[in-house]
Motif scaffolding. Structure first.
Motif, PDB file in Angstrom:
ATOM      1  N   THR A 159     -20.770 -24.620 -41.770  1.00 28.70           N
ATOM      2  CA  THR A 159     -21.246 -23.242 -41.789  1.00 28.70           C
ATOM      3  C   THR A 159     -22.702 -23.174 -41.332  1.00 28.70           C
ATOM      4  O   THR A 159     -23.087 -22.291 -40.556  1.00 28.70           O
ATOM      5  N   VAL A 160     -23.509 -24.122 -41.767  1.00 25.25           N
ATOM      6  CA  VAL A 160     -24.911 -24.169 -41.336  1.00 25.25           C
ATOM      7  C   VAL A 160     -24.998 -24.458 -39.835  1.00 25.25           C
ATOM      8  O   VAL A 160     -25.813 -23.858 -39.127  1.00 25.25           O
ATOM      9  N   TRP A 204     -15.393 -29.593 -49.244  1.00 21.55           N
ATOM     10  CA  TRP A 204     -16.215 -28.409 -49.495  1.00 21.55           C
ATOM     11  C   TRP A 204     -17.632 -28.616 -48.971  1.00 21.55           C
ATOM     12  O   TRP A 204     -18.205 -27.719 -48.353  1.00 21.55           O
ATOM     13  N   LEU A 205     -18.203 -29.778 -49.203  1.00 21.10           N
ATOM     14  CA  LEU A 205     -19.542 -30.073 -48.674  1.00 21.10           C
ATOM     15  C   LEU A 205     -19.549 -30.066 -47.149  1.00 21.10           C
ATOM     16  O   LEU A 205     -20.494 -29.572 -46.521  1.00 21.10           O
ATOM     17  N   TRP A 223     -24.089 -21.297 -38.007  1.00 23.08           N
ATOM     18  CA  TRP A 223     -25.198 -20.350 -38.141  1.00 23.08           C
ATOM     19  C   TRP A 223     -26.323 -20.719 -37.182  1.00 23.08           C
ATOM     20  O   TRP A 223     -26.895 -19.855 -36.515  1.00 23.08           O
ATOM     21  N   LEU A 257     -17.491 -28.305 -45.266  1.00 21.38           N
ATOM     22  CA  LEU A 257     -17.373 -26.903 -44.862  1.00 21.38           C
ATOM     23  C   LEU A 257     -18.728 -26.194 -44.938  1.00 21.38           C
ATOM     24  O   LEU A 257     -19.059 -25.393 -44.065  1.00 21.38           O
ATOM     25  N   CYS A 258     -19.501 -26.499 -45.961  1.00 19.98           N
ATOM     26  CA  CYS A 258     -20.842 -25.917 -46.069  1.00 19.98           C
ATOM     27  C   CYS A 258     -21.731 -26.382 -44.915  1.00 19.98           C
ATOM     28  O   CYS A 258     -22.466 -25.577 -44.323  1.00 19.98           O
ATOM     29  N   ALA A 259     -21.666 -27.652 -44.590  1.00 14.67           N
ATOM     30  CA  ALA A 259     -22.467 -28.176 -43.487  1.00 14.67           C
ATOM     31  C   ALA A 259     -22.045 -27.554 -42.155  1.00 14.67           C
ATOM     32  O   ALA A 259     -22.902 -27.200 -41.321  1.00 14.67           O
ATOM     33  N   SER A 309     -13.949 -31.913 -53.049  1.00 12.51           N
ATOM     34  CA  SER A 309     -15.404 -31.750 -53.131  1.00 12.51           C
ATOM     35  C   SER A 309     -16.085 -32.195 -51.848  1.00 12.51           C
ATOM     36  O   SER A 309     -17.008 -31.535 -51.361  1.00 12.51           O
ATOM     37  N   LYS A 367     -12.755 -25.512 -39.307  1.00 11.98           N
ATOM     38  CA  LYS A 367     -12.877 -25.145 -40.715  1.00 11.98           C
ATOM     39  C   LYS A 367     -11.556 -24.575 -41.241  1.00 11.98           C
ATOM     40  O   LYS A 367     -11.157 -24.878 -42.368  1.00 11.98           O
TER      41      LYS A 367
END
Length: 91
Positions: free
Chosen positions: A20-21, A13-14, A24, A16-18, A10, A51
Motif C-alpha cells: 500500500t505504501v 498483512w505486513l 501510494w 499488504l501494508c508495505a 500476519s 494485493k
C-alpha cells in the motif's frame, strides 16, 4: 520477530501494508514514475491485483481450495490485470 509474526496471515498483512505504501508512493510522485504517469499507473495496477491475489489466497483460504476454484480465481486476477491495463493504455 517471531512474537510479532506468529502466522502467515500476519506476514501477509505486513506485506499488504508495505505494498500500500509502494502504490501510494507511485501515485503521488514520491517514488518512481516522476514525470511519466503511464509506467507508474501500470505498476499501481499490478500492485493492486497482486494485493487482491494475496487476500484471496491467504485470507479467503483459496490457497487450499480445489484446483478448479483456485484456477478460476487466478484467471480472474490475470484477466483483471489485462483488462485494467488495456483500458488504461488504449482508452
Amino acid at each position: 520477530m517471531t512474537s510479532v509474526v506468529r502466522t502467515n496471515a500476519s506476514l501477509i498483512w505486513l506485506l499488504l501494508c508495505a505494498l500500500t505504501v509502494v502504490s501510494w508512493a507511485l501515485g503521488t510522485n514520491h517514488g518512481f514514475g516522476e514525470g511519466h504517469h503511464l509506467p507508474a499507473s501500470l505498476a499501481i495496477f499490478a500492485v493492486a491485483v497482486f494485493k487482491i491475489r494475496l487476500v484471496g489466497l491467504y485470507f479467503m483460504e483459496l490457497k487450499t481450495a480445489p484446483r478448479v476454484l483456485r484456477g478460476i480465481f487466478e484467471g480472474y486476477c490475470v484477466g483483471l490485470l489485462g483488462l485494467l491495463s488495456g483500458m488504461f493504455v488504449f482508452a
